[in-house]
Structure formats: C-alpha cells, structure tokens
Write a protein that holds these residues in place. Structure first.
Motif, PDB file in Angstrom:
ATOM      1  N   TRP A 304       0.885  -1.153  -0.009  1.00  0.00           N
ATOM      2  CA  TRP A 304       0.147  -0.034   0.002  1.00  0.00           C
ATOM      3  C   TRP A 304       0.849   1.289   0.063  1.00  0.00           C
ATOM      4  CZ3 TRP A 304       0.594   2.901   4.353  1.00  0.00           C
ATOM      5  CH2 TRP A 304       1.126   2.103   5.672  1.00  0.00           C
ATOM      6  N   ILE A 305       2.242   1.058   0.044  1.00  0.00           N
ATOM      7  CA  ILE A 305       2.986   2.301  -0.108  1.00  0.00           C
ATOM      8  C   ILE A 305       3.957   2.075  -1.182  1.00  0.00           C
ATOM      9  CG2 ILE A 305       5.085   3.372   0.908  1.00  0.00           C
ATOM     10  CD1 ILE A 305       3.966   3.658   3.442  1.00  0.00           C
ATOM     11  N   ASN A 306       3.697   2.827  -2.617  1.00  0.00           N
ATOM     12  CA  ASN A 306       4.165   2.835  -3.615  1.00  0.00           C
ATOM     13  C   ASN A 306       4.797   4.346  -4.147  1.00  0.00           C
ATOM     14  OD1 ASN A 306       3.996  -0.107  -4.624  1.00  0.00           O
ATOM     15  ND2 ASN A 306       1.925   0.687  -3.932  1.00  0.00           N
ATOM     16  N   PRO A 307       6.023   4.585  -3.666  1.00  0.00           N
ATOM     17  CA  PRO A 307       6.712   6.084  -4.028  1.00  0.00           C
ATOM     18  C   PRO A 307       6.625   6.307  -5.498  1.00  0.00           C
ATOM     19  CG  PRO A 307       8.446   4.690  -3.299  1.00  0.00           C
ATOM     20  CD  PRO A 307       7.176   3.765  -3.009  1.00  0.00           C
ATOM     21  N   HIS A 308       6.004   7.279  -5.900  1.00  0.00           N
ATOM     22  CA  HIS A 308       5.879   7.959  -7.363  1.00  0.00           C
ATOM     23  C   HIS A 308       7.137   8.835  -7.624  1.00  0.00           C
ATOM     24  CE1 HIS A 308       4.155   8.688 -11.084  1.00  0.00           C
ATOM     25  NE2 HIS A 308       4.076  10.057 -10.716  1.00  0.00           N
ATOM     26  N   VAL A 309       8.031   8.444  -8.346  1.00  0.00           N
ATOM     27  CA  VAL A 309       8.883   9.473  -9.092  1.00  0.00           C
ATOM     28  C   VAL A 309       8.375   9.969 -10.330  1.00  0.00           C
ATOM     29  CG1 VAL A 309      11.179   9.515  -9.886  1.00  0.00           C
ATOM     30  CG2 VAL A 309      10.954   7.931  -7.942  1.00  0.00           C
ATOM     31  N   ASP A 310       8.145  11.173 -10.282  1.00  0.00           N
ATOM     32  CA  ASP A 310       7.599  12.172 -11.307  1.00  0.00           C
ATOM     33  C   ASP A 310       8.744  12.300 -12.357  1.00  0.00           C
ATOM     34  OD1 ASP A 310       5.578  14.252 -12.080  1.00  0.00           O
ATOM     35  OD2 ASP A 310       7.461  14.998 -12.544  1.00  0.00           O
ATOM     36  N   LYS A 311       9.922  12.647 -11.921  1.00  0.00           N
ATOM     37  CA  LYS A 311      10.930  12.829 -13.073  1.00  0.00           C
ATOM     38  C   LYS A 311      12.324  12.786 -12.294  1.00  0.00           C
ATOM     39  CE  LYS A 311      11.574  15.896 -17.042  1.00  0.00           C
ATOM     40  NZ  LYS A 311      11.253  17.237 -17.716  1.00  0.00           N
ATOM     41  N   THR A 312      13.283  12.343 -13.105  1.00  0.00           N
ATOM     42  CA  THR A 312      14.736  12.215 -12.790  1.00  0.00           C
ATOM     43  C   THR A 312      15.532  13.238 -13.336  1.00  0.00           C
ATOM     44  OG1 THR A 312      14.505   9.826 -12.091  1.00  0.00           O
ATOM     45  CG2 THR A 312      16.705  10.809 -12.221  1.00  0.00           C
ATOM     46  N   ASN A 330       5.662  19.292 -10.842  1.00  0.00           N
ATOM     47  CA  ASN A 330       5.817  17.931 -10.560  1.00  0.00           C
ATOM     48  C   ASN A 330       4.633  17.144  -9.820  1.00  0.00           C
ATOM     49  OD1 ASN A 330       6.807  19.556  -8.279  1.00  0.00           O
ATOM     50  ND2 ASN A 330       6.747  17.724  -7.077  1.00  0.00           N
ATOM     51  N   ILE A 331       4.329  15.839 -10.079  1.00  0.00           N
ATOM     52  CA  ILE A 331       3.209  15.180  -9.378  1.00  0.00           C
ATOM     53  C   ILE A 331       4.311  14.260  -8.618  1.00  0.00           C
ATOM     54  CG2 ILE A 331       1.364  13.978  -9.254  1.00  0.00           C
ATOM     55  CD1 ILE A 331       0.511  14.981 -11.821  1.00  0.00           C
ATOM     56  N   GLY A 332       4.348  14.224  -7.332  1.00  0.00           N
ATOM     57  CA  GLY A 332       5.173  13.321  -6.705  1.00  0.00           C
ATOM     58  C   GLY A 332       6.768  13.876  -6.540  1.00  0.00           C
ATOM     59  N   LYS A 333       7.588  13.125  -6.622  1.00  0.00           N
ATOM     60  CA  LYS A 333       8.923  13.243  -6.221  1.00  0.00           C
ATOM     61  C   LYS A 333       9.813  13.495  -7.601  1.00  0.00           C
ATOM     62  CE  LYS A 333      11.871  13.379  -2.939  1.00  0.00           C
ATOM     63  NZ  LYS A 333      11.723  13.839  -1.548  1.00  0.00           N
ATOM     64  N   VAL A 334      10.793  14.395  -7.086  1.00  0.00           N
ATOM     65  CA  VAL A 334      11.813  14.851  -8.156  1.00  0.00           C
ATOM     66  C   VAL A 334      13.194  14.071  -7.586  1.00  0.00           C
ATOM     67  CG1 VAL A 334      13.066  16.629  -9.282  1.00  0.00           C
ATOM     68  CG2 VAL A 334      10.753  16.719  -9.137  1.00  0.00           C
ATOM     69  N   ILE A 335      14.024  13.553  -8.339  1.00  0.00           N
ATOM     70  CA  ILE A 335      15.147  12.716  -8.041  1.00  0.00           C
ATOM     71  C   ILE A 335      16.302  13.276  -8.780  1.00  0.00           C
ATOM     72  CG2 ILE A 335      16.230  10.557  -8.006  1.00  0.00           C
ATOM     73  CD1 ILE A 335      14.258  10.994  -5.732  1.00  0.00           C
ATOM     74  N   LEU A 336      17.510  13.494  -8.159  1.00  0.00           N
ATOM     75  CA  LEU A 336      18.750  13.930  -8.784  1.00  0.00           C
ATOM     76  C   LEU A 336      19.452  12.519  -8.595  1.00  0.00           C
ATOM     77  CD1 LEU A 336      19.213  17.257  -6.846  1.00  0.00           C
ATOM     78  CD2 LEU A 336      18.410  16.981  -9.239  1.00  0.00           C
ATOM     79  N   VAL A 337      20.369  12.419  -9.880  1.00  0.00           N
ATOM     80  CA  VAL A 337      21.140  11.213 -10.183  1.00  0.00           C
ATOM     81  C   VAL A 337      22.640  11.791 -10.406  1.00  0.00           C
ATOM     82  CG1 VAL A 337      19.415   9.447 -10.317  1.00  0.00           C
ATOM     83  CG2 VAL A 337      20.478  10.845 -12.298  1.00  0.00           C
ATOM     84  N   PRO A 338      23.769  11.294  -9.943  1.00  0.00           N
ATOM     85  CA  PRO A 338      24.960  11.405 -10.044  1.00  0.00           C
ATOM     86  C   PRO A 338      25.103  11.159 -11.782  1.00  0.00           C
ATOM     87  CG  PRO A 338      24.688  10.526  -8.046  1.00  0.00           C
ATOM     88  CD  PRO A 338      23.660  10.156  -8.519  1.00  0.00           C
TER      89      PRO A 338
END
Length: 338
Positions: A304-312, A330-338
């Motif tokens: 019942w918990i499924n994190p939504h990544v909007d954009k990376t 954004n809808i949900g999370k924005v993530i930064l990647v090295p």
C-alpha cells in the motif's frame, strides 16, 4: 567526489557541480556511493536564501539518498559492505558520496529502484508524522491534504487511504485525473476556485478532522476555520514565501504578518488542535524515526506504499530540477542522479 553546490543565494543559475576530495568515514560511520538523491522544497528555499537551517554558502544540501555502502569505519561490522541502503542525511545528500552513522541507515528493499528508494525518507516520514504520529487520523475521519500532488501530499494520500479516512485534496486541475486514480476521494481546484468554500460545501458545512498545510501565512487561517470540532491542523512548510531575491524576503515578512495566533483558550473552546512538523529538527529522535521508517517500509512490503517518482534529473541538470519544482509541475517526487 562530485557534489551540487549552492554557490550563493539566487536563482537556479547559482547551482554548480563541483569536484572535491573523496570522503572518509569516521570509526562509527559508513560511506555510501550515492545512486539517487531526493530534491525537496526545503532545498529550493535554501538556494533562495530563505531556509534558516541551511549551511552557510557555499553549501551542499539534501536530506535523503539511496545507494551502496562502499567503505566502512573501523567499528562497523563487515557485513554492511556492499549493502544497498536508504539513508537520511543532515545536508550533503546531493553528492555522489555521503558518510552517515548506522542509525540513519535502512536496508533498501529489492523491490524498489534506487530512485524510488530516495523518494521515501523525507516525504513519507513527514506524512507519517503529520497523519499518524501527531495527527492521529482514524478510519471514521476525514482529511484535507493541501498540495496533494506534491511529494508529501502523495505520501499522505497513501497513508490516509490505508487508514480508511475520507480524503480531500487541493491541486491544480491538470493533476486531478492522476490523483483520483491514486485514490483521492475529492479533488479541489485551488487555483480557479475558493478551496475553503468548496470544501465546506462538500462536507455540508462540517469541515474536516485533519488538515496538512505546507503553505503557511494566511492559508493557516483558512485551514483552521475549515476544521470540524476535534479537528487538528498540521503545519509543515511555508511555500507561500518561495521567490528568489528581495521578493522572497518581502514574501517572508508578509507571511509572518499574516500568520494567525492560536490562543490556548480559543483552542479549548473550539475543541481544535494545532501542531507543527519539521523533520530537520528531529535528528536527536533517531529511535522514533527508525520506528516510523520501519512502518513505512512495512507498508511497501504489504503493497500500500508505492513511491511515485515524477521525474529524474542528472546532477548537471539540477537547475532544471529546481525550476521544475518551483513551477509546480511535479506530481510526486523529483530525484537527482549523479
């Protein structure tokens, strides 16, 4: 190592990716090779010079990462080497290396990508504190989630749906279809309508039992008025002040002037409660945080918990990531990647 540095207060252009010496863990720490780092509204405000807890410029911010442990302090059990983990970071998270003590670590479930894992700590712990630990939401109650399309908002929606509460949420109309698919019972367009008036119509004038408000200022006054008897208002942000330069500082002064004062006698007479949430001031409560995080990870294991990544975004495109959040795309999370 590479890190995103806020060189000075200003617009997204003040962000730079810089090289520095590799980190070395202390005796009771581990080093994480970061695969994904979360970006939060607090980081935007830090760049704007409006976040009082942020380190002095130049600085690297970031409260959460996911990655692989690649070096151990001398007191750490060797079994930790090579483990995939999620970690809270007291700033410095937006880098390709971080060092942290063990009590800030959680093993990453294999079912989560690194990007999804980095979307969990700040959003879900904040939402859990708002709805469960302090908000005491029950299945027979109702909740209004302000900015339900944001990272904390979506996390709160999942938790509220699991509890069984009736859910209301404010969001721009373009996000309503997605939010209803995620289980939101009543979507309210705050941009084109008076959200408080619409909420009161939907609830036949009663209001709701719990409201989470990340906006601050005069929004708190309206939120408080929209509470039912025994209702609780949870405050966790001041996004209303967000703006670069002098305008942001003027917004901050305006927000302070518009913030209501909640007198104890008034709270007693109206059977209402007001509380505040700031995860950045709970570092000394790591045992409690660990319990909350285990509850969240159990929720993921149960489905019942499924994190939504909007954009990376890549580190090099961090300025674009900041603009994306500032423009409320954004809808949900924005993530930064090295």
């Amino acid at each position: 190592m590479k890190k995103i540095v806020i060189t000075k207060a200003g617009g997204p252009g003040v962000l730079q990716v810089q090289d520095s010496a590799d980190l070395k863990p202390a005796a009771d720490e581990v080093r994480i090779s970061v695969k994904a780092a979360g970006l939060n509204f607090a980081d935007i405000m830090a760049r704007q010079g409006l976040y009082p807890d942020a380190p002095k410029f130049p600085c690297t911010v970031g409260y959460e990462v996911a990655g692989v442990i690649d070096e151990l302090g001398e007191n750490i059990d060797k079994d930790w080497l090579g483990k995939e983990v999620i970690s809270l970071t007291r700033f410095g998270g937006q880098a390709d290396q971080v060092v942290v003590p063990l009590h800030q670590l959680f093993e990453k479930p294999a079912s989560l990508s690194f990007e999804q894992a980095a979307a969990i700590p700040v959003n879900y712990l904040t939402a859990y504190q708002l709805l469960v630990a302090m908000g005491s939401l029950h299945s027979y109650e109702s909740v209004l989630i302000q900015n339900v399309g944001g990272g904390v908002g979506l996390a709160a929606l999942e938790i509220a749906k699991h509890i069984g509460a009736t859910t209301y949420g404010t969001a721009s109309v373009g996000k309503h279809t997605f939010l209803k698919e995620k289980g939101l019972d009543h979507a309210i367009d705050y941009r084109n309508n008076d959200w408080k008036q619409e909420l009161m119509q939907l609830t036949n004038g009663r209001g709701v039992d719990l409201i989470s408000d990340p906006i601050g200022g005069k929004s708190l006054r309206d939120s408080y008025k929209a509470l039912s008897n025994t209702g609780r208002l949870g405050m966790f942000g001041i996004s209303t002040v967000s703006e670069t330069g002098m305008k942001g500082k003027l917004n901050l002064l305006k927000m302070v002037a518009q913030t209501p004062f909640f007198h104890p006698f008034g709270l007693m007479n109206e059977n209402k409660g007001v509380f505040g949430v700031n995860m950045g001031h709970l570092w000394h409560e790591h045992k409690k945080i660990n319990i909350w995080m285990e509850a969240v990870l159990t929720g993921h294991a149960e489905g019942w918990i499924n994190p939504h990544v909007d954009k990376t975004f890549s580190f090099e495109d961090a300025a674009d990531a900041h603009q994306y959040i500032e423009q409320r795309k954004n809808i949900g999370k924005v993530i930064l990647v090295p």
